[in-house]
Every structure is written in C-alpha cells, then in structure tokens.
Design an enzyme around this catalytic site. Structure first.
Site, short mmCIF file in Angstrom:
data_model
loop_
_atom_site.label_atom_id
_atom_site.label_comp_id
_atom_site.label_asym_id
_atom_site.label_seq_id
_atom_site.Cartn_x
_atom_site.Cartn_y
_atom_site.Cartn_z
N ASP A 1 22.54 30.95 7.24
CA ASP A 1 21.40 30.46 8.03
C ASP A 1 20.60 31.67 8.56
OD1 ASP A 1 19.96 28.14 9.55
OD2 ASP A 1 20.39 29.68 11.03
N ILE B 1 14.61 25.87 18.01
CA ILE B 1 13.46 26.61 17.45
C ILE B 1 12.14 25.91 17.77
CG2 ILE B 1 13.40 25.59 15.10
CD1 ILE B 1 12.93 29.29 16.11
N LYS C 1 12.80 27.20 7.74
CA LYS C 1 13.72 27.74 6.75
C LYS C 1 15.13 27.31 7.11
CE LYS C 1 16.28 30.27 8.41
NZ LYS C 1 17.23 30.47 9.57
P1 NAP Z 1 19.01 22.71 16.74
O1 NAP Z 1 18.82 23.39 18.04
O2 NAP Z 1 20.31 22.12 16.41
O3 NAP Z 1 17.87 21.61 16.65
C1 NAP Z 1 17.71 20.77 15.55
C2 NAP Z 1 17.04 19.48 16.03
O4 NAP Z 1 16.85 18.65 14.89
C3 NAP Z 1 17.90 18.68 17.00
O5 NAP Z 1 17.66 19.05 18.33
C4 NAP Z 1 17.43 17.26 16.72
O6 NAP Z 1 16.23 17.07 17.44
C5 NAP Z 1 17.01 17.27 15.28
N1 NAP Z 1 17.99 16.65 14.37
C6 NAP Z 1 17.72 15.66 13.48
N2 NAP Z 1 18.81 15.34 12.78
C7 NAP Z 1 19.80 16.12 13.22
C8 NAP Z 1 21.17 16.24 12.89
N3 NAP Z 1 21.73 15.48 11.93
N4 NAP Z 1 21.92 17.15 13.55
C9 NAP Z 1 21.38 17.92 14.51
N5 NAP Z 1 20.07 17.86 14.87
C10 NAP Z 1 19.29 16.96 14.24
O7 NAP Z 1 18.64 23.69 15.54
P2 NAP Z 1 17.58 24.89 15.53
O8 NAP Z 1 18.24 26.15 15.92
O9 NAP Z 1 16.35 24.48 16.24
O10 NAP Z 1 17.33 24.99 13.96
C11 NAP Z 1 16.57 24.06 13.24
C12 NAP Z 1 16.03 24.77 12.01
O11 NAP Z 1 15.26 25.89 12.42
C13 NAP Z 1 17.16 25.32 11.11
O12 NAP Z 1 16.82 25.15 9.78
C14 NAP Z 1 17.20 26.79 11.47
O13 NAP Z 1 17.61 27.61 10.37
C15 NAP Z 1 15.74 27.05 11.80
N6 NAP Z 1 15.54 28.22 12.69
C16 NAP Z 1 16.28 28.35 13.84
C17 NAP Z 1 16.11 29.48 14.62
C18 NAP Z 1 16.86 29.70 15.91
O14 NAP Z 1 16.75 30.77 16.49
N7 NAP Z 1 17.60 28.73 16.41
C19 NAP Z 1 15.21 30.48 14.22
C20 NAP Z 1 14.44 30.27 13.10
C21 NAP Z 1 14.63 29.16 12.32
P3 NAP Z 1 15.93 15.73 18.23
O15 NAP Z 1 16.91 15.71 19.35
O16 NAP Z 1 14.54 15.93 18.65
O17 NAP Z 1 16.09 14.58 17.27
#
Ligand code: NAP
Length: 310
Positions: free
Chosen positions: A168, A14, A90
């Site tokens: 989620d 995101i 969120k």
């Molecule tokens: P993601 O791709 O897994 O990214 C999360 C990032 O957080 C990781 O790349 C990592 O970044 C960091 N991180 C720190 N501690 C972590 C841990 N214990 N496990 C995994 N990652 C960790 O997730 P995302 O889809 O971006 O979602 C993150 C948030 O945004 C969630 O709350 C989700 O509900 C929200 N969101 C997501 C979307 C979507 O379409 N994906 C849409 C709206 C909202 P670093 O490598 O930089 O440390």
C-alpha cells in the site's frame, strides 16, 4: 469557468487529511456531496450509496473514490454508468483487469477516468525525471520503511487479500520510479514476508531491471521503529541523485535542489490534473506501478514471519 461538481466517496483518513482540504482550496472543483456509511463532512449532503445520491437528483459531474481498493470497481462502474467522471485513489482497484475494464467502460460512456498516483505529484519527482533523462543509470536503490502502527492504525482492510499490505505504501515508491526512469521496469525476483496471522505482507524485497539491465532494488518494510524512510537513490555515470521524504526532497551530488512540503503539496496538483482531464474529455490510466505489484505477488517467494498484533 464553472467549477466541476464533485462527490467524495469514502470519508476516511485520506479523504479528511487531503481530499477535503484540496477541494476546499480548488478553483476547479466544488464539493457537493459525500457518500459515506458514517457521518460526512459538515455542511455537505451525505448519502449512504452512489445510487441514493443519484436518486436524490443533486447536480454532480464527477466522483472521487477514497475507499479501500477492494470494492472500488463496483463503485466506479456505477458512477461511469451514470455518466460521472471518476478519479481513483491509489492503488486504483483490486486487480489489473478491474482497472482495464473500467478504462474501457469510461471510454465507451465518454467520461474521464483518472488513476491517481499521489507521490508522482510530489515536488521533486519531475525535476528528478528531467535530470535522469540525459544520463546513463548504473544502480537504483529504493528504501520505503515505516511503522504500520503509526501510519495505518486499525485499518483491517489493509491486511486482507487485495489490501496489499506493505505494498500500500510501497506502490508509492513504484509510482515514483516508473515516472522517473525513462524505460519500462520489469520484476525479476521478489521475496514477500507474511505475518503468520495475516493475508498480506508486512515486508517485501524486490529486484527489478529495465531494458538496459539497470539494477533496481526495493526494500519495503512496515516494521520500522524509528523515523520513516521514503528514499530513492540513483547512481548514474555522472553523479548521484538522492530523493527523500517521499519525493519532496531532491539532492544531486549532495547538493539539495528541491526541499518542498511532503504529501500536502500533492493533492492540489492531482485535482488540477483531474480538472484538466475532465475539461479536455480525456482519461489518464497508468497501470505500471500496479503491474509490478501484481508481478511481485505472482513471482515472489513467500516467507512466513512472526504474527502481527496491533
Ligand atoms: P481508511 O481511513 O480506512 O478510510 C477508508 C474509508 O473508505 C472508510 O473510512 C470508509 O468510509 C470507506 N469504506 C468503504 N468500504 C470500506 C470497507 N470495506 N472497509 C473500510 N472502509 C471502507 O483508509 P485511507 O487511509 O483513507 O485509505 C483509503 C485509500 O487511500 C487507500 O487506497 C489508500 O492506499 C489511499 N491513500 C491513503 C493514504 C493515507 O495516508 N492514509 C495516503 C494516500 C493514499 P465511510 O465511513 O465514509 O464509508
């Protein structure tokens, strides 16, 4: 007016898809740092922790946390203690009480806390809220179905306790309906479907109601094999409203009233609101969607289904 200097924490899907482009286009914000365990965005100084960023003494006013919800509390606490404004993806943290504590800490430190709900910034949500305001609601049906393998590939955290599983995406629907309906919603019944090898549900059926007894049913399912459906249908005493595409499209009585872009339209609005809060010295902390999820885990019957293998 000088832009607010902001650091992004957690450079995952995101952050890359939405936050970085929204910040690049924003007049209100300047992205000055990234906090990441991996490689940050090109041209921006990166730090492994918020503490390292603070120790480097770069000028920063605010952080936007894009990490998974478990672990956000500690990050937000550190930022607030350092006098930084905090914007939360969120769902805002791992529990309702964590967010309440953050709100209290932000108030005491005199910084802004903003619990964002990106679906509320979708273009059809406010028109839907306005149309519903003058009508008596009869029935509400929410259908939020998508393929987890397409939308959350390799996201191990989402299946862990606090990752929320299908809630989620489901919480996006709850953020929309709690904005659109004029009265508070409460949960009356829920069934959660847990894969036998996972700690979070792959599907959930919720029954809710408001003070007028309006029935609100929600079906969240990650096992969709076809096109995703992010729909809310509202029947009133004078016509039917259909929201689709996650709040980007609105039809009333079959006539399309709004058909805007989907998620791309949302994040510029979130950052504009965030800047307004920071400049006015205010916070916005609405926990209504998160409480419904907490109540579903508290009241829901658990059914074990086939294992989920990615
Ligand atoms: P993601 O791709 O897994 O990214 C999360 C990032 O957080 C990781 O790349 C990592 O970044 C960091 N991180 C720190 N501690 C972590 C841990 N214990 N496990 C995994 N990652 C960790 O997730 P995302 O889809 O971006 O979602 C993150 C948030 O945004 C969630 O709350 C989700 O509900 C929200 N969101 C997501 C979307 C979507 O379409 N994906 C849409 C709206 C909202 P670093 O490598 O930089 O440390």
């Amino acid at each position: 007016m000088a832009p607010i200097k902001i650091a992004l924490v957690g450079i995952g899907k995101i952050a890359r898809d939405q936050h970085i482009p929204a910040l690049a286009a924003s007049q209100d914000y300047e992205l000055v740092a990234a906090v990441t365990r991996h490689t940050g965005p090109e041209g921006i100084p990166s730090f492994r922790t918020i503490e390292e960023m603070l120790a480097a003494k770069i000028e920063v006013d605010a952080v936007s946390l894009c990490t998974p919800p478990v672990g956000r509390y500690a990050l937000a606490r550190t930022a607030i203690a350092a006098g930084l404004h905090v914007m939360l993806e969120k769902p805002p943290a791992a529990s309702v009480t964590e967010v309440e504590d953050l709100a209290d800490a932000a108030r005491r430190r005199g910084v802004s806390l903003y619990t964002t709900w990106h679906t509320r910034a979708a273009p059809a949500i406010e028109p839907a809220r306005n149309w519903v305001a003058d009508r008596n609601l009869r029935d509400v049906v929410i259908t939020w179905r998508e393929d987890v393998k397409k939308w959350h590939p390799g996201q191990a955290w989402i299946w862990e306790p606090g990752g929320l599983g299908v809630f989620d995406p489901g919480i996006n629907a709850l953020s929309a309906i709690t904005r659109i309906m004029p009265n508070h919603l409460h949960l009356t019944d829920a069934e959660l479907f847990f894969p036998s090898n996972r700690a979070a549900p792959i599907a959930a059926h919720l029954t809710m109601s408001d003070a007028n007894g309006t029935p609100v049913r929600a079906e969240f399912d990650w096992r969709e094999q076809g096109s995703e459906r992010w729909d809310i249908d509202i029947v009133t005493d004078c016509g039917r409203l259909a929201l689709s595409k996650g709040g980007a499209r609105l039809a009333i009585g079959g006539d399309v009233q709004v058909d805007g872009g989907a998620i791309d339209a949302e994040y510029p609005g979130l950052y504009a609101r965030s800047a307004e809060l920071v400049r006015n010295g205010e916070s916005e902390v609405d926990l209504a969607p998160f409480r419904l999820v907490a109540d579903a885990f508290m009241l829901g019957r658990r059914t074990i289904v086939e294992p989920f293998v990615e």
